[in-house]
Write a protein that holds these residues in place. Sequence first.
Motif, PDB file in Angstrom:
ATOM      1  N   LYS A 231       0.812  -1.216   0.000  1.00  0.00           N
ATOM      2  CA  LYS A 231       0.000   0.000   0.000  1.00  0.00           C
ATOM      3  C   LYS A 231       0.851   1.275   0.000  1.00  0.00           C
ATOM      4  N   ILE A 232       0.408   2.246  -0.817  1.00  0.00           N
ATOM      5  CA  ILE A 232       0.928   3.605  -0.751  1.00  0.00           C
ATOM      6  C   ILE A 232      -0.206   4.483  -0.219  1.00  0.00           C
ATOM      7  N   LEU A 233       0.030   5.125   0.908  1.00  0.00           N
ATOM      8  CA  LEU A 233      -0.986   5.986   1.511  1.00  0.00           C
ATOM      9  C   LEU A 233      -0.976   7.367   0.862  1.00  0.00           C
ATOM     10  N   ASN A 234      -2.090   8.064   1.005  1.00  0.00           N
ATOM     11  CA  ASN A 234      -2.103   9.485   0.683  1.00  0.00           C
ATOM     12  C   ASN A 234      -1.072  10.137   1.603  1.00  0.00           C
ATOM     13  N   PRO A 235      -0.088  10.853   1.053  1.00  0.00           N
ATOM     14  CA  PRO A 235       1.007  11.359   1.894  1.00  0.00           C
ATOM     15  C   PRO A 235       0.563  12.257   3.047  1.00  0.00           C
ATOM     16  N   LYS A 236      -0.563  12.943   2.863  1.00  0.00           N
ATOM     17  CA  LYS A 236      -0.980  13.917   3.873  1.00  0.00           C
ATOM     18  C   LYS A 236      -2.275  13.544   4.586  1.00  0.00           C
ATOM     19  N   LYS A 237      -2.839  12.388   4.223  1.00  0.00           N
ATOM     20  CA  LYS A 237      -4.091  11.960   4.840  1.00  0.00           C
ATOM     21  C   LYS A 237      -3.985  10.485   5.220  1.00  0.00           C
ATOM     22  N   ASP A 238      -4.720  10.082   6.228  1.00  0.00           N
ATOM     23  CA  ASP A 238      -4.673   8.695   6.693  1.00  0.00           C
ATOM     24  C   ASP A 238      -5.652   7.827   5.918  1.00  0.00           C
ATOM     25  N   ARG A 239      -5.377   7.681   4.636  1.00  0.00           N
ATOM     26  CA  ARG A 239      -6.187   6.785   3.813  1.00  0.00           C
ATOM     27  C   ARG A 239      -5.359   6.272   2.646  1.00  0.00           C
ATOM     28  N   SER A 240      -5.792   5.160   2.076  1.00  0.00           N
ATOM     29  CA  SER A 240      -5.056   4.520   0.984  1.00  0.00           C
ATOM     30  C   SER A 240      -5.147   5.348  -0.286  1.00  0.00           C
ATOM     31  N   TYR A 241      -4.027   5.456  -0.993  1.00  0.00           N
ATOM     32  CA  TYR A 241      -4.012   6.159  -2.275  1.00  0.00           C
ATOM     33  C   TYR A 241      -4.027   5.142  -3.415  1.00  0.00           C
ATOM     34  N   GLN A 268       8.240   5.292   3.580  1.00  0.00           N
ATOM     35  CA  GLN A 268       6.912   5.903   3.649  1.00  0.00           C
ATOM     36  C   GLN A 268       6.675   6.537   5.027  1.00  0.00           C
ATOM     37  N   ASN A 269       7.093   5.863   6.069  1.00  0.00           N
ATOM     38  CA  ASN A 269       6.984   6.441   7.410  1.00  0.00           C
ATOM     39  C   ASN A 269       7.775   7.736   7.506  1.00  0.00           C
ATOM     40  N   LEU A 270       8.981   7.722   6.955  1.00  0.00           N
ATOM     41  CA  LEU A 270       9.829   8.910   6.987  1.00  0.00           C
ATOM     42  C   LEU A 270       9.180  10.084   6.247  1.00  0.00           C
ATOM     43  N   VAL A 271       8.661   9.810   5.063  1.00  0.00           N
ATOM     44  CA  VAL A 271       8.039  10.865   4.251  1.00  0.00           C
ATOM     45  C   VAL A 271       6.818  11.442   4.949  1.00  0.00           C
ATOM     46  N   ARG A 272       5.949  10.577   5.433  1.00  0.00           N
ATOM     47  CA  ARG A 272       4.705  11.051   6.064  1.00  0.00           C
ATOM     48  C   ARG A 272       4.986  11.823   7.353  1.00  0.00           C
ATOM     49  N   LYS A 273       5.906  11.338   8.152  1.00  0.00           N
ATOM     50  CA  LYS A 273       6.215  12.039   9.397  1.00  0.00           C
ATOM     51  C   LYS A 273       6.895  13.380   9.119  1.00  0.00           C
ATOM     52  N   LEU A 296       7.116  13.040  15.125  1.00  0.00           N
ATOM     53  CA  LEU A 296       8.212  12.185  14.664  1.00  0.00           C
ATOM     54  C   LEU A 296       8.364  10.914  15.489  1.00  0.00           C
ATOM     55  N   THR A 297       7.894  10.932  16.721  1.00  0.00           N
ATOM     56  CA  THR A 297       8.072   9.769  17.601  1.00  0.00           C
ATOM     57  C   THR A 297       6.827   8.895  17.706  1.00  0.00           C
ATOM     58  N   LYS A 298       5.670   9.453  17.425  1.00  0.00           N
ATOM     59  CA  LYS A 298       4.418   8.700  17.521  1.00  0.00           C
ATOM     60  C   LYS A 298       4.329   7.684  16.375  1.00  0.00           C
ATOM     61  N   PRO A 299       3.905   6.443  16.641  1.00  0.00           N
ATOM     62  CA  PRO A 299       3.761   5.454  15.560  1.00  0.00           C
ATOM     63  C   PRO A 299       2.823   5.951  14.464  1.00  0.00           C
ATOM     64  N   GLY A 300       3.214   5.722  13.205  1.00  0.00           N
ATOM     65  CA  GLY A 300       2.396   6.134  12.078  1.00  0.00           C
ATOM     66  C   GLY A 300       1.320   5.104  11.755  1.00  0.00           C
ATOM     67  N   LEU A 301       0.490   5.457  10.784  1.00  0.00           N
ATOM     68  CA  LEU A 301      -0.625   4.579  10.408  1.00  0.00           C
ATOM     69  C   LEU A 301      -0.130   3.227   9.916  1.00  0.00           C
ATOM     70  N   MET A 302       0.943   3.222   9.111  1.00  0.00           N
ATOM     71  CA  MET A 302       1.461   1.955   8.600  1.00  0.00           C
ATOM     72  C   MET A 302       2.070   1.114   9.717  1.00  0.00           C
ATOM     73  N   GLU A 303       2.677   1.761  10.680  1.00  0.00           N
ATOM     74  CA  GLU A 303       3.242   1.025  11.817  1.00  0.00           C
ATOM     75  C   GLU A 303       2.140   0.362  12.633  1.00  0.00           C
ATOM     76  N   GLU A 304       1.041   1.080  12.821  1.00  0.00           N
ATOM     77  CA  GLU A 304      -0.095   0.498  13.537  1.00  0.00           C
ATOM     78  C   GLU A 304      -0.694  -0.665  12.742  1.00  0.00           C
ATOM     79  N   GLU A 305      -0.770  -0.491  11.433  1.00  0.00           N
ATOM     80  CA  GLU A 305      -1.323  -1.564  10.592  1.00  0.00           C
ATOM     81  C   GLU A 305      -0.417  -2.792  10.618  1.00  0.00           C
ATOM     82  N   ARG A 306       0.883  -2.566  10.636  1.00  0.00           N
ATOM     83  CA  ARG A 306       1.817  -3.709  10.683  1.00  0.00           C
ATOM     84  C   ARG A 306       1.653  -4.486  11.987  1.00  0.00           C
TER      85      ARG A 306
END
Length: 386
Positions: A231-241, A268-273, A296-306
């Motif tokens: 999956k590639i997420l919308n870079p600025k929104k928490d939804r799938s692109y 992807q985590n780096l870019v979104r954060k 920068l320290t809070k888990p991102g959406l992909m990390e939670e999904e993993r």
Amino acid sequence: MRSFKEYEGREQTYLKHFFLEHYLERVIYNIGSKWKAFTYIDGFSGPWKSDDVDYHDTSFFIASQKLSSAAEGLRKNGKEINIKCLFIEKTRTAFESLKEYTESIDGLEATAINGRFENLIPDIINYIGSSFSFVFIDPTGWTGFSLEKIQPILRLRGEVLINFMYDHINRFIGTTDLSEKSFEDLFGDKKWKARFENLLRNHGDRENAILKLYSDRLKETGNYKYIAFTKILNPKKDRSYFYLINCGKNLKGLLEFREVEQKLFEEQNLVRKSLKHSKQIEESKQSELFGPSETLTKPGLMEEERKVQLAWGKAWLADLINISNTLTMDQILSQALEFPLIWKKDVDNWIFDWASKNHISIQNSTPREKTLKAKHTIKKIKNIND
């Protein structure tokens, strides 16, 4: 390839190019050890929204550069491989730019064709010949690659990587009679809507139902053993692109796909954060002087999904071993790695952990081995989690 900061407003394209570059490199080096000829096909080449006069931010530039460097690397290792590329673009203006670039490529046989990808299948098949092929289908929507028309491509000895534009598809699926015909072409099935509605009832999740339907149809149409997506997420929104979907016929390709997914996951985590952090600074009108940002320290959406996928995957594999009693590693990996965000190192860790607790035994292994291989067989001693 360029930094994501040079893809401002197109960060999702950067991530797509990041994946393509890393995966194509793995493919060509693996193929180069066994094949004498390799053909790369880009069915929707563009250029579309390039911000670079030299097209450094386009898929055709990235692919041609990577293939050129890989061919040179293989030659230095004493392996000669004939690599050629076919770039296809339907829009005349974009094609003229593409053709000009193609004619400037050194060290590779490269050809540009003006036309619709799905209407050029016989020409593509002829161009590929008996070589191993890698076909990149990267549309701006969901039309132009009818499953029925591209079936001959799917049946070749090679791999196909599809940019599945989920955000667009989800927005329009089933909305009008016109869109229904286009989705009939996409899924290659007049009964696609009934299948989709059945999957929706069973899965209860629209996104998973859409992905499951398309993946199943690809597997059926191309006689594929493996269909994997990331999956590639919308870079600025928490939804799938969109999703990158790989169609392959051997386990090695699946393993490589997941290896590159790990790199994409981190990038992807780096870019979104980074984008969220920049927005936070802009909105506050001041930089953060004391300690790291929570962004920068809070888990991102992909990390939670993993985390969710890992919990599910571990339970699934435990059940599989409990039921089957004896499994080869190839049997385990061929099923486990079709699911996103589950990687070989995860499977290895679970199995070594269960072996240490005497739930299973690892046949044909030595105490020094830290990774599991095809030669290893997993035998149940007692039910896992008992």
